[in-house]
Design a protein around this motif. Structure first.
Motif, PDB file in Angstrom:
ATOM      1  N   ALA A  84      11.466  47.858  21.416  1.00 53.63           N
ATOM      2  CA  ALA A  84      11.648  47.772  19.963  1.00 53.63           C
ATOM      3  C   ALA A  84      11.693  46.315  19.511  1.00 53.63           C
ATOM      4  CB  ALA A  84      12.932  48.477  19.546  1.00 53.63           C
ATOM      5  N   HIS A  85      11.367  46.122  18.250  1.00 52.78           N
ATOM      6  CA  HIS A  85      11.599  44.856  17.564  1.00 52.78           C
ATOM      7  C   HIS A  85      13.025  44.941  17.017  1.00 52.78           C
ATOM      8  CE1 HIS A  85       7.305  43.757  17.608  1.00 52.78           C
ATOM      9  NE2 HIS A  85       7.124  45.061  17.479  1.00 52.78           N
ATOM     10  N   ILE A  86      13.861  43.966  17.346  1.00 59.40           N
ATOM     11  CA  ILE A  86      15.267  44.009  16.990  1.00 59.40           C
ATOM     12  C   ILE A  86      15.495  43.125  15.758  1.00 59.40           C
ATOM     13  CG2 ILE A  86      17.632  43.683  17.797  1.00 59.40           C
ATOM     14  CD1 ILE A  86      15.938  45.740  19.435  1.00 59.40           C
ATOM     15  N   ILE A  87      16.152  43.676  14.757  1.00 59.34           N
ATOM     16  CA  ILE A  87      16.456  42.957  13.517  1.00 59.34           C
ATOM     17  C   ILE A  87      17.952  42.694  13.486  1.00 59.34           C
ATOM     18  CG2 ILE A  87      16.423  43.054  11.003  1.00 59.34           C
ATOM     19  CD1 ILE A  87      14.091  45.113  11.293  1.00 59.34           C
ATOM     20  N   ILE A  88      18.323  41.399  13.379  1.00 59.23           N
ATOM     21  CA  ILE A  88      19.734  40.996  13.379  1.00 59.23           C
ATOM     22  C   ILE A  88      19.931  39.910  12.332  1.00 59.23           C
ATOM     23  CG2 ILE A  88      21.640  40.078  14.749  1.00 59.23           C
ATOM     24  CD1 ILE A  88      20.066  40.802  17.282  1.00 59.23           C
ATOM     25  N   HIS A  89      20.983  40.010  11.550  1.00 61.15           N
ATOM     26  CA  HIS A  89      21.346  38.933  10.633  1.00 61.15           C
ATOM     27  C   HIS A  89      22.199  37.938  11.415  1.00 61.15           C
ATOM     28  CE1 HIS A  89      21.504  37.261   6.651  1.00 61.15           C
ATOM     29  NE2 HIS A  89      22.776  36.957   6.870  1.00 61.15           N
ATOM     30  N   ASN A  90      21.735  36.704  11.494  1.00 61.16           N
ATOM     31  CA  ASN A  90      22.339  35.657  12.327  1.00 61.16           C
ATOM     32  C   ASN A  90      22.194  36.018  13.799  1.00 61.16           C
ATOM     33  OD1 ASN A  90      23.584  33.321  13.133  1.00 61.16           O
ATOM     34  ND2 ASN A  90      25.626  33.900  12.434  1.00 61.16           N
ATOM     35  N   ALA A  91      20.960  36.211  14.198  1.00 66.55           N
ATOM     36  CA  ALA A  91      20.641  36.669  15.551  1.00 66.55           C
ATOM     37  C   ALA A  91      21.176  35.749  16.639  1.00 66.55           C
ATOM     38  CB  ALA A  91      19.129  36.830  15.705  1.00 66.55           C
ATOM     39  N   ALA A  92      21.211  34.451  16.385  1.00 65.39           N
ATOM     40  CA  ALA A  92      21.681  33.531  17.416  1.00 65.39           C
ATOM     41  C   ALA A  92      23.091  33.897  17.866  1.00 65.39           C
ATOM     42  CB  ALA A  92      21.643  32.091  16.899  1.00 65.39           C
ATOM     43  N   PHE A  93      23.944  34.284  16.939  1.00 69.33           N
ATOM     44  CA  PHE A  93      25.318  34.665  17.271  1.00 69.33           C
ATOM     45  C   PHE A  93      25.338  35.907  18.154  1.00 69.33           C
ATOM     46  CE2 PHE A  93      29.228  37.006  16.491  1.00 69.33           C
ATOM     47  CZ  PHE A  93      30.195  36.032  16.677  1.00 69.33           C
ATOM     48  N   ASP A  94      24.722  36.987  17.698  1.00 69.64           N
ATOM     49  CA  ASP A  94      24.769  38.255  18.433  1.00 69.64           C
ATOM     50  C   ASP A  94      24.072  38.137  19.790  1.00 69.64           C
ATOM     51  OD1 ASP A  94      25.660  40.581  16.292  1.00 69.64           O
ATOM     52  OD2 ASP A  94      24.640  38.906  15.341  1.00 69.64           O
ATOM     53  N   VAL A  95      22.923  37.496  19.819  1.00 65.09           N
ATOM     54  CA  VAL A  95      22.165  37.392  21.074  1.00 65.09           C
ATOM     55  C   VAL A  95      22.922  36.538  22.093  1.00 65.09           C
ATOM     56  CG1 VAL A  95      20.032  36.511  22.113  1.00 65.09           C
ATOM     57  CG2 VAL A  95      19.940  37.880  20.011  1.00 65.09           C
ATOM     58  N   ARG A  96      23.594  35.491  21.629  1.00 68.16           N
ATOM     59  CA  ARG A  96      24.377  34.662  22.555  1.00 68.16           C
ATOM     60  C   ARG A  96      25.457  35.509  23.239  1.00 68.16           C
ATOM     61  NH1 ARG A  96      28.418  30.589  20.802  1.00 68.16           N
ATOM     62  NH2 ARG A  96      27.887  31.452  18.780  1.00 68.16           N
ATOM     63  N   PHE A  97      26.116  36.380  22.469  1.00 68.69           N
ATOM     64  CA  PHE A  97      27.135  37.252  23.046  1.00 68.69           C
ATOM     65  C   PHE A  97      26.525  38.307  23.960  1.00 68.69           C
ATOM     66  CE2 PHE A  97      30.096  35.394  20.119  1.00 68.69           C
ATOM     67  CZ  PHE A  97      31.310  35.519  20.786  1.00 68.69           C
ATOM     68  N   LEU A  98      25.421  38.915  23.545  1.00 66.86           N
ATOM     69  CA  LEU A  98      24.774  39.920  24.397  1.00 66.86           C
ATOM     70  C   LEU A  98      24.279  39.289  25.686  1.00 66.86           C
ATOM     71  CD1 LEU A  98      22.893  41.913  21.629  1.00 66.86           C
ATOM     72  CD2 LEU A  98      24.884  42.684  22.959  1.00 66.86           C
ATOM     73  N   ASP A  99      23.713  38.086  25.596  1.00 62.91           N
ATOM     74  CA  ASP A  99      23.272  37.383  26.802  1.00 62.91           C
ATOM     75  C   ASP A  99      24.442  37.120  27.751  1.00 62.91           C
ATOM     76  OD1 ASP A  99      20.603  37.351  26.082  1.00 62.91           O
ATOM     77  OD2 ASP A  99      20.609  35.258  25.421  1.00 62.91           O
ATOM     78  N   ALA A 100      25.588  36.728  27.194  1.00 63.53           N
ATOM     79  CA  ALA A 100      26.764  36.458  28.034  1.00 63.53           C
ATOM     80  C   ALA A 100      27.230  37.733  28.734  1.00 63.53           C
ATOM     81  CB  ALA A 100      27.888  35.864  27.189  1.00 63.53           C
ATOM     82  N   GLU A 101      27.228  38.850  28.008  1.00 61.93           N
ATOM     83  CA  GLU A 101      27.625  40.126  28.626  1.00 61.93           C
ATOM     84  C   GLU A 101      26.652  40.516  29.738  1.00 61.93           C
ATOM     85  OE1 GLU A 101      30.393  41.651  28.219  1.00 61.93           O
ATOM     86  OE2 GLU A 101      31.134  40.965  26.280  1.00 61.93           O
ATOM     87  N   LEU A 102      25.362  40.358  29.470  1.00 62.73           N
ATOM     88  CA  LEU A 102      24.351  40.700  30.477  1.00 62.73           C
ATOM     89  C   LEU A 102      24.424  39.760  31.674  1.00 62.73           C
ATOM     90  CD1 LEU A 102      21.461  41.528  28.017  1.00 62.73           C
ATOM     91  CD2 LEU A 102      22.603  43.150  29.546  1.00 62.73           C
TER      92      LEU A 102
END
Length: 143
Positions: A84-102
């Motif tokens: 999927a194409h992922i849509i996030i408002h302020n993606a840098a914030f959410d992706v940084r956290f998801l990357d850390a969890e992964l």
């Protein structure tokens, strides 16, 4: 085309300081139509929630204690966002956290599990460079 609108809530502002994801919410859109498919989970962060974060989302350590760990929900989550194409408002914030969890689970970074990440905050800043671009401001602006 398949899109997922995604948002997270966290224990604080910086995963480098040990802050964790406490909630993930996703809504599926196919060919610009809501499908009714969603993914939602609360997560036990195994740590305290900063007071500022708790004021934003209202989730306490006590409430979250009975919920699954990220590692227990990761497969369902990654299956939901796959292809999927992922849509996030302020993606840098959410992706940084998801990357850390992964990374804690020795898994590839979030962007390797989806087609692309679209940041609506970056888009809003391009369209409205001198205006506020929070989600509330955008909702007011676009009705």
């Amino acid at each position: 085309m398949r899109h997922i609108v995604l948002d997270t809530e966290t224990t604080g502002l910086d995963p480098a300081l040990g802050h964790r994801v406490v909630e993930i919410g996703c809504v599926e859109i196919v060919n610009r139509q809501l499908t009714g498919r969603t993914f939602h989970t609360y997560l036990n962060p195994e740590r305290d929630v900063d007071p500022g974060a708790q004021n934003v989302h209202g989730l306490s350590r006590e409430f979250l204690a009975d919920h699954p760990l990220f590692e227990q929900k990761v497969e369902d989550f990654l299956e939901f966002v796959k292809d999927a194409h992922i849509i996030i408002h302020n993606a840098a914030f959410d992706v940084r956290f998801l990357d850390a969890e992964l990374e804690r689970l020795r898994r590839p970074c979030f962007s390797e599990h989806c087609v692309s990440v679209i940041d609506t905050l970056a888009q809003a800043r391009e369209l409205h460079p001198v205006k506020r671009n929070s989600l509330d401001a955008l909702c007011d602006r676009y009705g």
